[in-house]
Structures are given as C-alpha cells and as structure tokens.
Enzyme design. Sequence first.
Site, PDB file in Angstrom:
ATOM      1  N   ASN A 127      -0.863  13.822  -3.361  1.00 56.76           N
ATOM      2  CA  ASN A 127      -1.427  12.648  -2.445  1.00 56.76           C
ATOM      3  C   ASN A 127      -0.699  12.468  -0.812  1.00 56.76           C
ATOM      4  O   ASN A 127       0.877  12.067  -0.924  1.00 56.76           O
ATOM      5  CB  ASN A 127      -1.174  10.715  -2.915  1.00 56.76           C
ATOM      6  N   TRP A 128      -1.082  13.177   0.038  1.00 58.67           N
ATOM      7  CA  TRP A 128      -0.484  13.089   1.365  1.00 58.67           C
ATOM      8  C   TRP A 128      -0.874  11.559   1.762  1.00 58.67           C
ATOM      9  O   TRP A 128      -0.298  11.485   3.280  1.00 58.67           O
ATOM     10  CB  TRP A 128      -1.997  13.652   1.872  1.00 58.67           C
ATOM     11  N   LYS A 129      -1.037  11.249   1.448  1.00 60.28           N
ATOM     12  CA  LYS A 129      -0.925   9.722   1.701  1.00 60.28           C
ATOM     13  C   LYS A 129      -2.014   9.418   3.700  1.00 60.28           C
ATOM     14  O   LYS A 129      -2.863  10.337   3.961  1.00 60.28           O
ATOM     15  CB  LYS A 129       0.438   8.977   1.752  1.00 60.28           C
ATOM     16  N   HIS A 188      -4.617   3.136  -6.151  1.00 61.10           N
ATOM     17  CA  HIS A 188      -2.915   3.522  -5.747  1.00 61.10           C
ATOM     18  C   HIS A 188      -2.225   1.679  -5.195  1.00 61.10           C
ATOM     19  O   HIS A 188      -2.886   1.014  -4.642  1.00 61.10           O
ATOM     20  CB  HIS A 188      -2.862   4.046  -4.611  1.00 61.10           C
ATOM     21  N   GLU A 246      -0.849   1.458  -3.341  1.00 62.69           N
ATOM     22  CA  GLU A 246      -0.359   1.121  -1.896  1.00 62.69           C
ATOM     23  C   GLU A 246      -1.204   0.344  -1.461  1.00 62.69           C
ATOM     24  O   GLU A 246      -1.704  -0.409  -0.141  1.00 62.69           O
ATOM     25  CB  GLU A 246      -0.187   2.121  -1.285  1.00 62.69           C
ATOM     26  N   GLU A 299       1.603   5.094 -12.791  1.00 65.32           N
ATOM     27  CA  GLU A 299       2.872   5.668 -11.215  1.00 65.32           C
ATOM     28  C   GLU A 299       3.436   3.558 -11.516  1.00 65.32           C
ATOM     29  O   GLU A 299       3.365   3.001 -10.243  1.00 65.32           O
ATOM     30  CB  GLU A 299       2.001   5.673 -10.264  1.00 65.32           C
ATOM     31  N   GLY A 328       8.218   7.070  -3.912  1.00 67.25           N
ATOM     32  CA  GLY A 328       8.674   7.230  -2.713  1.00 67.25           C
ATOM     33  C   GLY A 328      10.539   7.372  -2.636  1.00 67.25           C
ATOM     34  O   GLY A 328      10.809   6.824  -1.338  1.00 67.25           O
ATOM     35  N   SER A 343       8.342  10.776  -7.889  1.00 70.12           N
ATOM     36  CA  SER A 343       9.286  11.164  -7.347  1.00 70.12           C
ATOM     37  C   SER A 343       9.574  12.154  -7.761  1.00 70.12           C
ATOM     38  O   SER A 343       9.729  12.476  -8.488  1.00 70.12           O
ATOM     39  CB  SER A 343      10.509   9.956  -7.203  1.00 70.12           C
ATOM     40  N   GLY A 368       3.116  12.631  -4.159  1.00 66.04           N
ATOM     41  CA  GLY A 368       3.812  11.942  -2.741  1.00 66.04           C
ATOM     42  C   GLY A 368       4.141  13.585  -2.206  1.00 66.04           C
ATOM     43  O   GLY A 368       3.560  14.198  -1.250  1.00 66.04           O
ATOM     44  N   GLY A 369       5.518  12.250  -1.616  1.00 68.23           N
ATOM     45  CA  GLY A 369       6.004  12.867  -0.725  1.00 68.23           C
ATOM     46  C   GLY A 369       6.320  15.225  -0.794  1.00 68.23           C
ATOM     47  O   GLY A 369       5.797  15.859  -0.153  1.00 68.23           O
TER      48      GLY A 369
HETATM   49  P1  PGA Z   1       5.581   9.994  -4.496  1.00 67.27           P
HETATM   50  O1  PGA Z   1       4.762   8.929  -4.074  1.00 67.27           O
HETATM   51  O2  PGA Z   1       5.506  11.432  -5.011  1.00 67.27           O
HETATM   52  O3  PGA Z   1       6.395  10.210  -2.869  1.00 67.27           O
HETATM   53  O4  PGA Z   1       7.068   9.191  -4.772  1.00 67.27           O
HETATM   54  C1  PGA Z   1       3.612   9.468  -5.460  1.00 67.27           C
HETATM   55  C2  PGA Z   1       2.708   8.510  -5.662  1.00 67.27           C
HETATM   56  O5  PGA Z   1       2.424   8.061  -4.288  1.00 67.27           O
HETATM   57  O6  PGA Z   1       1.092   9.189  -5.590  1.00 67.27           O
END
Ligand code: PGA
Length: 252
Positions: free
Chosen positions: A12-14, A99, A101, A169, A175, A214, A235-236
Amino acid sequence: MTPGIRPLVAGNWKMNGLKSALGELEIMRDASKPGNKPNHDMLVCVPFTLLAQAAEMASRSSFNIGAQDCHKNISGAHTGDISVEMIADCGAEAVIVGHSERRTDHGETNIEVLGKANAALDWGHMAIICIGESESQRKSGETLNVLKAQMDGSIPDSPANGEIVVAYEPIWAIGTGLTPTVQDISEAHNFMRNELVDRFGEAGKSIRLLYGGSVKPANAKELMGIDNVDGALVGGASLKAVDFLGICEAYQ
Ligand code: PGA
C-alpha cells in the site's frame, strides 16, 4: 498461514510515489516472473495517478496492481472521486477499502466501506477490507468487539464476481514500528476466521486474512508463521523493492 490458502503479499503506497518510483515496481514485477515463480500472490496498490502505467507494466506477469479507494457508484456527479469501472479501465484488479487512514481522515463509516466493497466485488475486483482497533480500544479490552462490529458492518454478504480479503491492521501498529505480540495477532486472526466461518460457512475457511502494521523483512517470517495469517498488507516497506521482496522471501 492457513493450509490450502495461497498467501498474498500486498503493498500500500498510500500518498507516495511519483512516475520515477515505477522503477521500484519494475524490479518487483521481474521478481515475480515465471522461473522465479513465487509461492504467493503479489499486489501493489499505488496512487490513482500511477494506476494505468503501473498496470501496463505489470500486464503479462503474475504481479498485480490495485487502487487504495473507490466510490460506491459507477459514475456521476462526485467531483474528485474514482469508480471501480475507472480502476478496471486502468487495468487494475484490486481495491483497498476502509483503511483506517480513510476512516479517520475522511470519516468513512462501516456502511460507506460496505458500499465501496460491494462496488468493487460486483465489478470483479479483489476488495481488501481493512479493520483494526485503536490503542485506547486495545487498552480497554475492546479489540474483539471492535473487530466484530467492523466485520459485521463493512464486509459484504457475498463476494459477487470478485474476492473478499480481510486485513487486520491495528491502528497503533501502522507506521509506528510497533507490532502486536504473536499471541495477540493469533487471537485476532482466529477470532476473524471463526466469524467468517459463522457467516459464510465452508467458504469462510478460504477467505484470505492479511496482517498489516509495521511489517518488515525482519519480522515477516514470524508474522507469517501465525495460524490464519495468510499474508501481509505492507505500507512503508512496500515503497522499496528490496524491502518488499525481503518480506516476500518469508513465503519461499
Ligand atoms: P505500515 O502500514 O506497514 O507502514 O505500518 C501498513 C498499512 O497502513 O497498510
């Protein structure tokens, strides 16, 4: 992992990635070529602005491209929104919905997430439906109640033409570098599996359950060894091919 389920590693590149980032995707795609055939599916959900180019790059490979949100309608007066038909027109095959966010930044409710998931599945996309508790909900012992309410409220009754995937999640693990204990993840995923079997019967046993929050090359193997964890939503660490492929190695 769950016996008989092919794992899925999804990125997930956000709101990250310019055209220059497509080079990273190219490296990931090449790693999924026949000959290097991985034992799992690979998907990266890029920003809408990269969708068409990324999907073109991934065509004719087993590497898939997805979006990070969609509208519940197919077209109409919804300024700034993107429909599942537009996502398909770009060549993408999956959509992340709900998600945390988006639930936080855009106030998305379970009922809205359900509408988006239904739209994606009706169109034949994979819908990755995200759920997870906040830190205060975990501390007050509400985690499983929160997961149940989100599952009941935002997972459609049928996969229609697509595939339902559920991602656990924990918000406080996203993150932050923090991850729940193996025991906590195991409790959440076993609970989710039982809920899915209660609701979908036999079919609930083969719905893929991803863990996200994470995930890194260093913890991927331990996380993937947990029962009912059928892959990761990353994510990251999905922004760089070396990290994403390092996570994928946990499945080889
Ligand atoms: P993260 O994000 O791996 O950077 O913790 C995961 C996500 O929000 O899908």
